[in-house]
Motif scaffolding. Structure first.
Motif, PDB file in Angstrom:
ATOM      1  N   MET A   1      -0.984   4.623  15.743  1.00 55.83           N
ATOM      2  CA  MET A   1      -1.376   5.752  14.900  1.00 55.83           C
ATOM      3  C   MET A   1      -2.282   5.269  13.767  1.00 55.83           C
ATOM      4  SD  MET A   1       1.055   8.228  12.596  1.00 55.83           S
ATOM      5  CE  MET A   1       0.320   9.346  11.394  1.00 55.83           C
ATOM      6  N   GLU A   2      -3.417   5.942  13.581  1.00 52.04           N
ATOM      7  CA  GLU A   2      -4.317   5.601  12.497  1.00 52.04           C
ATOM      8  C   GLU A   2      -3.869   6.301  11.223  1.00 52.04           C
ATOM      9  OE1 GLU A   2      -8.405   6.274  13.329  1.00 52.04           O
ATOM     10  OE2 GLU A   2      -8.388   5.112  15.192  1.00 52.04           O
ATOM     11  N   VAL A   3      -3.769   5.533  10.157  1.00 49.99           N
ATOM     12  CA  VAL A   3      -3.364   6.098   8.872  1.00 49.99           C
ATOM     13  C   VAL A   3      -4.317   5.604   7.798  1.00 49.99           C
ATOM     14  CG1 VAL A   3      -0.926   6.343   9.451  1.00 49.99           C
ATOM     15  CG2 VAL A   3      -1.758   4.195   8.482  1.00 49.99           C
ATOM     16  N   ASP A   4      -4.422   6.387   6.753  1.00 46.56           N
ATOM     17  CA  ASP A   4      -5.267   6.016   5.625  1.00 46.56           C
ATOM     18  C   ASP A   4      -4.414   6.020   4.371  1.00 46.56           C
ATOM     19  OD1 ASP A   4      -7.159   5.563   3.731  1.00 46.56           O
ATOM     20  OD2 ASP A   4      -8.206   7.483   3.962  1.00 46.56           O
ATOM     21  N   TYR A   5      -4.141   4.825   3.874  1.00 48.05           N
ATOM     22  CA  TYR A   5      -3.315   4.695   2.676  1.00 48.05           C
ATOM     23  C   TYR A   5      -4.149   4.248   1.469  1.00 48.05           C
ATOM     24  CZ  TYR A   5       0.735   4.915   5.817  1.00 48.05           C
ATOM     25  OH  TYR A   5       1.683   5.310   6.732  1.00 48.05           O
ATOM     26  N   SER A   6      -5.452   4.468   1.534  1.00 50.59           N
ATOM     27  CA  SER A   6      -6.339   4.006   0.472  1.00 50.59           C
ATOM     28  C   SER A   6      -6.068   4.684  -0.865  1.00 50.59           C
ATOM     29  CB  SER A   6      -7.805   4.228   0.866  1.00 50.59           C
ATOM     30  OG  SER A   6      -8.058   5.608   1.116  1.00 50.59           O
ATOM     31  N   ASN A   7      -5.480   5.875  -0.834  1.00 50.09           N
ATOM     32  CA  ASN A   7      -5.205   6.602  -2.084  1.00 50.09           C
ATOM     33  C   ASN A   7      -3.802   6.349  -2.621  1.00 50.09           C
ATOM     34  OD1 ASN A   7      -4.146   7.981   0.160  1.00 50.09           O
ATOM     35  ND2 ASN A   7      -3.965   9.877  -1.011  1.00 50.09           N
ATOM     36  N   ILE A   8      -2.995   5.566  -1.914  1.00 53.81           N
ATOM     37  CA  ILE A   8      -1.602   5.342  -2.320  1.00 53.81           C
ATOM     38  C   ILE A   8      -1.540   4.426  -3.545  1.00 53.81           C
ATOM     39  CG2 ILE A   8       0.620   4.349  -1.636  1.00 53.81           C
ATOM     40  CD1 ILE A   8      -0.078   7.009  -0.272  1.00 53.81           C
ATOM     41  N   LYS A   9      -0.775   4.882  -4.550  1.00 56.15           N
ATOM     42  CA  LYS A   9      -0.578   4.101  -5.769  1.00 56.15           C
ATOM     43  C   LYS A   9       0.896   3.739  -5.998  1.00 56.15           C
ATOM     44  CE  LYS A   9      -4.588   6.041  -8.203  1.00 56.15           C
ATOM     45  NZ  LYS A   9      -5.043   6.799  -9.405  1.00 56.15           N
ATOM     46  N   VAL A  10       1.789   4.568  -5.430  1.00 51.84           N
ATOM     47  CA  VAL A  10       3.223   4.360  -5.622  1.00 51.84           C
ATOM     48  C   VAL A  10       3.910   4.309  -4.264  1.00 51.84           C
ATOM     49  CG1 VAL A  10       5.326   5.192  -6.724  1.00 51.84           C
ATOM     50  CG2 VAL A  10       3.096   5.661  -7.784  1.00 51.84           C
ATOM     51  N   VAL A  11       4.752   3.305  -4.061  1.00 57.20           N
ATOM     52  CA  VAL A  11       5.496   3.171  -2.802  1.00 57.20           C
ATOM     53  C   VAL A  11       6.982   3.241  -3.104  1.00 57.20           C
ATOM     54  CG1 VAL A  11       5.952   1.753  -0.774  1.00 57.20           C
ATOM     55  CG2 VAL A  11       3.677   1.710  -1.833  1.00 57.20           C
ATOM     56  N   GLY A  12       7.662   4.184  -2.448  1.00 52.72           N
ATOM     57  CA  GLY A  12       9.097   4.341  -2.619  1.00 52.72           C
ATOM     58  C   GLY A  12       9.845   3.718  -1.450  1.00 52.72           C
ATOM     59  N   PHE A  13      10.946   3.077  -1.743  1.00 50.61           N
ATOM     60  CA  PHE A  13      11.781   2.460  -0.702  1.00 50.61           C
ATOM     61  C   PHE A  13      13.175   3.070  -0.731  1.00 50.61           C
ATOM     62  CE2 PHE A  13       8.554  -0.725  -1.322  1.00 50.61           C
ATOM     63  CZ  PHE A  13       8.385  -1.311  -0.075  1.00 50.61           C
ATOM     64  N   ASP A  14      13.659   3.446   0.440  1.00 50.94           N
ATOM     65  CA  ASP A  14      15.080   3.722   0.585  1.00 50.94           C
ATOM     66  C   ASP A  14      15.793   2.379   0.437  1.00 50.94           C
ATOM     67  OD1 ASP A  14      17.543   5.017   1.455  1.00 50.94           O
ATOM     68  OD2 ASP A  14      17.217   3.965   3.351  1.00 50.94           O
ATOM     69  N   ALA A  15      17.088   2.407   0.145  1.00 50.50           N
ATOM     70  CA  ALA A  15      17.818   1.145  -0.056  1.00 50.50           C
ATOM     71  C   ALA A  15      18.680   0.783   1.148  1.00 50.50           C
ATOM     72  CB  ALA A  15      18.680   1.232  -1.314  1.00 50.50           C
ATOM     73  N   ASP A  16      19.734   1.576   1.408  1.00 49.57           N
ATOM     74  CA  ASP A  16      20.668   1.265   2.491  1.00 49.57           C
ATOM     75  C   ASP A  16      19.990   1.302   3.852  1.00 49.57           C
ATOM     76  OD1 ASP A  16      22.747   1.007   0.676  1.00 49.57           O
ATOM     77  OD2 ASP A  16      23.365   3.101   0.860  1.00 49.57           O
ATOM     78  N   ASP A  17      20.093   0.209   4.573  1.00 51.95           N
ATOM     79  CA  ASP A  17      19.555   0.055   5.926  1.00 51.95           C
ATOM     80  C   ASP A  17      18.030   0.046   5.979  1.00 51.95           C
ATOM     81  OD1 ASP A  17      22.156  -0.039   7.025  1.00 51.95           O
ATOM     82  OD2 ASP A  17      22.275   2.138   6.927  1.00 51.95           O
ATOM     83  N   THR A  18      17.406  -0.038   4.795  1.00 59.96           N
ATOM     84  CA  THR A  18      15.968  -0.268   4.700  1.00 59.96           C
ATOM     85  C   THR A  18      15.717  -1.594   4.000  1.00 59.96           C
ATOM     86  OG1 THR A  18      15.455   2.106   4.631  1.00 59.96           O
ATOM     87  CG2 THR A  18      13.767   0.590   3.810  1.00 59.96           C
ATOM     88  N   LEU A  19      16.425  -1.810   2.885  1.00 63.85           N
ATOM     89  CA  LEU A  19      16.336  -3.082   2.169  1.00 63.85           C
ATOM     90  C   LEU A  19      17.477  -4.017   2.558  1.00 63.85           C
ATOM     91  CD1 LEU A  19      15.435  -1.803  -1.417  1.00 63.85           C
ATOM     92  CD2 LEU A  19      13.863  -2.607   0.364  1.00 63.85           C
ATOM     93  N   TRP A  20      18.660  -3.436   2.777  1.00 62.95           N
ATOM     94  CA  TRP A  20      19.829  -4.254   3.108  1.00 62.95           C
ATOM     95  C   TRP A  20      20.759  -3.515   4.076  1.00 62.95           C
ATOM     96  CZ3 TRP A  20      19.252  -3.421  -2.474  1.00 62.95           C
ATOM     97  CH2 TRP A  20      19.823  -2.227  -2.908  1.00 62.95           C
ATOM     98  N   VAL A  21      21.666  -4.270   4.682  1.00 59.44           N
ATOM     99  CA  VAL A  21      22.611  -3.733   5.664  1.00 59.44           C
ATOM    100  C   VAL A  21      23.629  -2.825   4.979  1.00 59.44           C
ATOM    101  CG1 VAL A  21      24.438  -4.323   7.310  1.00 59.44           C
ATOM    102  CG2 VAL A  21      22.366  -5.742   7.158  1.00 59.44           C
TER     103      VAL A  21
END
Length: 233
Positions: A1-21
Motif C-alpha cells: 500500500m502506498e502511503v504519504d506521511y510527509s505531513n505527519i508531525k505527531v506519532v501516537g503509540f498504543d502501549a499494551d501489545d504494541t510496545l510491550w507484552v
C-alpha cells in the motif's frame, strides 16, 4: 500500500501489545482461573461466562487488570452459586496481583523505532486501562524519555481521540496512530481523518476483534513495528 506521511508531525503509540507484552498474561490468568473453578463448570463455559462478566462490568470498572480481577471474583461467585471458598477467592486475587507484578517485556525493535523517530516527530502514548498500572509499566519499560505526552483513556472511540487531539492542539491531518487493535487504534482514527498503522499482535482479546473489508478503510498494515521505519524517517 502506498502511503504519504510527509505531513505527519505527531506519532501516537498504543502501549499494551504494541510496545510491550500484555494480552498473553490475560490468557494465562484465564487458564489459571478456569482450573480453580473446574469443579463447578467446564473450562469452555467458565471462559465464556468470565468474558460476559468482563463486558458487563466495563462500564463500571473500565479496562485493566483491576477490573479483570473483580470480574473473576464475581464470576466465581455466580458459577459456584456462592459456594466458592474464601481460599479460592484469595487465589483469584493473587492471580491479579501476579499480573500487576509482571515485568515489562518490550516487543522486538521498540526501542530502536522510538529512538530513530523521536528526533523528527513528537511522540505520544495513547493507551487505555488502569492509570496506576499503565504509569507503572511505562516507568518499568524505560521508554519514558522518548515520549512528550502520555494519556490513559477510558476508551478509544472517535470522540475520545478528537477531544484529546484538540486538547493537545494536534491537527488531525498531522497525526499518525500506531497500534495492534483495529477496533481501538486504527478504525477510529481513519474515521476522523487521521492516519493509522496496524501492527497485529499474535493474540487479541475477543472484545477487540472486528471484521472489516480492508478495501473500505485506508490504513497501513505492517508485520512488525520496525517496518514503520521504511515509511517514517
Amino acid at each position: 500500500m502506498e502511503v504519504d506521511y510527509s505531513n505527519i508531525k505527531v506519532v501516537g503509540f498504543d502501549a499494551d501489545d504494541t510496545l510491550w507484552v500484555n494480552e498473553t498474561y490475560f490468557r494465562e490468568a484465564e487458564t489459571k482461573f478456569g482450573k480453580l473453578l473446574e469443579g463447578y463448570e467446564t473450562m469452555n463455559t467458565i471462559d465464556q461466562e468470565l468474558f460476559k462478566m468482563e463486558i458487563k462490568n466495563l462500564e463500571l470498572y473500565g479496562y485493566g487488570v483491576k477490573g479483570f480481577m473483580l470480574s473473576m471474583v464475581e464470576s466465581a461467585l455466580e458459577l459456584s452459586n456462592n459456594r466458592v471458598s474464601q481460599a479460592t477467592i484469595g487465589e483469584i486475587l493473587n492471580i491479579g496481583k501476579e499480573m500487576l507484578r509482571q515485568p515489562v517485556e518490550l516487543l522486538d525493535g521498540v526501542r530502536e523505532v522510538l529512538r530513530k523517530l523521536s528526533g523528527n516527530y513528537r511522540l505520544i502514548v495513547l493507551t487505555k486501562g488502569d492509570l496506576l498500572d499503565q504509569e507503572r509499566k511505562l516507568e518499568r519499560s524505560g521508554l519514558s524519555e522518548f515520549f512528550q505526552h502520555v494519556e490513559v483513556l477510558s476508551d478509544k472511540k472517535e470522540e475520545n481521540y478528537l477531544h484529546l487531539l484538540n486538547h493537545l492542539q494536534i491537527d488531525v491531518n498531522e497525526f499518525l496512530m500506531i497500534g495492534n487493535s483495529l477496533k481501538s487504534d486504527v478504525l477510529p482514527l481513519v474515521n476522523i481523518g487521521a492516519q493509522a498503522v496496524h501492527v497485529p499482535f499474535h493474540t487479541t482479546w475477543q472484545h477487540e476483534e472486528v471484521k472489516v473489508n480492508e478495501d473500505d478503510y485506508k490504513y497501513l498494515k505492517i508485520n512488525r513495528l520496525t517496518d514503520i521505519l521504511g515509511y517514517l524517517k
